[in-house]
Motif scaffolding. Sequence first.
Motif, PDB file in Angstrom:
ATOM      1  N   ASP A   1       3.073   8.203   2.494  1.00 10.55           N
ATOM      2  CA  ASP A   1       4.398   7.684   2.159  1.00 10.55           C
ATOM      3  C   ASP A   1       5.167   8.659   1.280  1.00 10.55           C
ATOM      4  OD1 ASP A   1       4.205   4.875   3.280  1.00 10.55           O
ATOM      5  OD2 ASP A   1       2.473   4.873   1.949  1.00 10.55           O
ATOM      6  N   VAL A   2       4.447   9.330   0.391  1.00 12.03           N
ATOM      7  CA  VAL A   2       5.049  10.280  -0.548  1.00 12.03           C
ATOM      8  C   VAL A   2       4.173  11.521  -0.579  1.00 12.03           C
ATOM      9  CG1 VAL A   2       5.764  10.696  -2.930  1.00 12.03           C
ATOM     10  CG2 VAL A   2       5.965   8.392  -1.959  1.00 12.03           C
TER      11      VAL A   2
ATOM     12  N   ASP B   1       0.849  -1.188   0.000  1.00 13.22           N
ATOM     13  CA  ASP B   1       0.000   0.000   0.000  1.00 13.22           C
ATOM     14  C   ASP B   1       0.884   1.236   0.000  1.00 13.22           C
ATOM     15  OD1 ASP B   1      -2.841   1.264   0.757  1.00 13.22           O
ATOM     16  OD2 ASP B   1      -1.301   2.238   1.961  1.00 13.22           O
ATOM     17  N   LEU B   2       0.643   2.125  -0.955  1.00 17.22           N
ATOM     18  CA  LEU B   2       1.407   3.360  -1.060  1.00 17.22           C
ATOM     19  C   LEU B   2       0.433   4.526  -1.017  1.00 17.22           C
ATOM     20  CD1 LEU B   2       4.350   4.504  -1.709  1.00 17.22           C
ATOM     21  CD2 LEU B   2       3.458   4.804  -4.032  1.00 17.22           C
TER      22      LEU B   2
ATOM     23  N   HIS C   1      -4.593   6.119  -2.348  1.00 16.28           N
ATOM     24  CA  HIS C   1      -3.818   4.930  -2.044  1.00 16.28           C
ATOM     25  C   HIS C   1      -3.646   4.095  -3.309  1.00 16.28           C
ATOM     26  CE1 HIS C   1      -3.636   4.871   2.457  1.00 16.28           C
ATOM     27  NE2 HIS C   1      -4.652   5.693   2.322  1.00 16.28           N
ATOM     28  N   LEU C   2      -2.433   3.577  -3.481  1.00  8.49           N
ATOM     29  CA  LEU C   2      -2.143   2.672  -4.588  1.00  8.49           C
ATOM     30  C   LEU C   2      -1.761   1.305  -4.031  1.00  8.49           C
ATOM     31  CD1 LEU C   2       0.145   4.890  -6.871  1.00  8.49           C
ATOM     32  CD2 LEU C   2      -2.350   4.674  -6.952  1.00  8.49           C
ATOM     33  N   ASP C   3      -2.105   0.253  -4.755  1.00  9.64           N
ATOM     34  CA  ASP C   3      -1.610  -1.096  -4.475  1.00  9.64           C
ATOM     35  C   ASP C   3      -0.473  -1.373  -5.437  1.00  9.64           C
ATOM     36  OD1 ASP C   3      -3.084  -2.110  -2.339  1.00  9.64           O
ATOM     37  OD2 ASP C   3      -4.783  -2.634  -3.607  1.00  9.64           O
ATOM     38  N   LEU C   4       0.771  -1.271  -4.950  1.00 11.14           N
ATOM     39  CA  LEU C   4       1.901  -1.589  -5.804  1.00 11.14           C
ATOM     40  C   LEU C   4       1.987  -3.103  -5.990  1.00 11.14           C
ATOM     41  CD1 LEU C   4       4.768   0.728  -4.496  1.00 11.14           C
ATOM     42  CD2 LEU C   4       2.997   1.224  -6.182  1.00 11.14           C
ATOM     43  N   PRO C   5       2.144  -3.593  -7.201  1.00  6.91           N
ATOM     44  CA  PRO C   5       2.168  -5.045  -7.419  1.00  6.91           C
ATOM     45  C   PRO C   5       3.452  -5.670  -6.868  1.00  6.91           C
ATOM     46  CG  PRO C   5       2.659  -3.875  -9.452  1.00  6.91           C
ATOM     47  CD  PRO C   5       2.276  -2.823  -8.433  1.00  6.91           C
TER      48      PRO C   5
ATOM     49  N   LYS D   1      -6.541   2.241  -5.432  1.00 10.05           N
ATOM     50  CA  LYS D   1      -7.515   1.588  -4.553  1.00 10.05           C
ATOM     51  C   LYS D   1      -8.855   2.295  -4.681  1.00 10.05           C
ATOM     52  CE  LYS D   1      -4.857  -0.609  -0.890  1.00 10.05           C
ATOM     53  NZ  LYS D   1      -4.701  -0.767   0.577  1.00 10.05           N
ATOM     54  N   ASN D   2      -9.899   1.525  -4.857  1.00  9.06           N
ATOM     55  CA  ASN D   2     -11.229   2.113  -5.020  1.00  9.06           C
ATOM     56  C   ASN D   2     -11.594   2.979  -3.823  1.00  9.06           C
ATOM     57  OD1 ASN D   2     -11.657   0.880  -7.482  1.00  9.06           O
ATOM     58  ND2 ASN D   2     -12.623  -0.934  -6.578  1.00  9.06           N
TER      59      ASN D   2
END
Length: 284
Positions: free
Chosen positions: A67-68, A21-22, A280-284, A252-253
Motif C-alpha cells: 500500500d505504501v 490491513d496496511l 503489515h499493520l492493523d490500522l485501528p 501484525k505478528n
Amino acid sequence: MFLVLLFLCFLSLPLPAQARDLKLATWNLGWLTLRPAGDPALPDDIPRRSAVDLAHLRAYVAHLDADVIGFQEVDGETAAARLFPSPTYRLLLTNDPVVQRVGIAVKPDLTITRHDDVTALNVYPPGAPHPLRSGLDVTISDGTASLRLLVVHLKTGCWDNPPTEHAHACPTLVSQFTALEDWILERQDEGEAFAIMGDFNRRLTPTDPFFLTLLHDAPLLLTTAGYASPCWGGEYFIDHILLGGPARSWLKNNSLRVMTYTGADDTPQTTSDHCPVSIHLDLP
C-alpha cells in the motif's frame, strides 16, 4: 412476532469495526535513473538498466503489492513513474537537488498529507559538493487512523562501527541520528503513531548504540530485530522499519518479509542491490 422483532433489532446493530490491513515497504532501488551514460551527474560504475530491466522491476512492484512503498536512490518522478504507474500509485519525492532522491509511492485509497522535508538530515555545510539526502515526511490516513511516516536514506560507511569512531562516516551518521531524535521527540510530544523506514546504512540491533540513542526519547519497535535478510544469498539488515507511539501495537505478528529476486537473469545491476523489506499493520 416477538422473535421477528428481536431478529430485526439484531440485524440493525452496528457491526464491529474491521481493522484495515496496511502493507508498508521500503526499497532502495540502486541508482534508478533515466539519464544516459556519460551524464556528468552520474558515476561511471552505476547500473545501466534497459527498458526490459525497468519492465521487469515494474513487475516486481506489482508482485510486492504494498500500500505504501518508501523508496531511495530514484532520480525524480519521471523515473519513479516507470515502476510505480498512475493510477495504481501516487508519488511524492523530496526536493533535494541530487540524483539519489527519497520518495514514496502510495495507493489511491489512502490520503497523504505532506510536511516539510526533514532537511536537518543533510548535516553537511551549505555549498558541500555532495549534499546528503533529506527525509520525506508525510501523514498517511485511511480516513479513520493516521500514521506519520518518515522515509530516510542515511550516510553510508558506518555499518557497525562504534559511534566514537572518528572516520568521516560515523560522525556524520551520529549527527543524522541526532536529527532523527528531534523528529521522534516531536512525534512523542504530539502523541502520534509514527514510523521511520528506509536505508539506514547501519546494521541496527536492539543493543546497537545508535538505536539506543533513539530509545532515550521514545519507545520504539525495530521490526527487523533478530532476523537476517535473505537478499542476494543472505546479509544483515540495513533497510529497516521502526514503529513508534500507538503504531508499535499495530504490527501484525510474523509479518516481516523480504521479497527476493527470482529471475534467472536477475542481478544487482538489472534489479537492485537491495531487496524490498515489508511489514503489515492493523490500522485501528
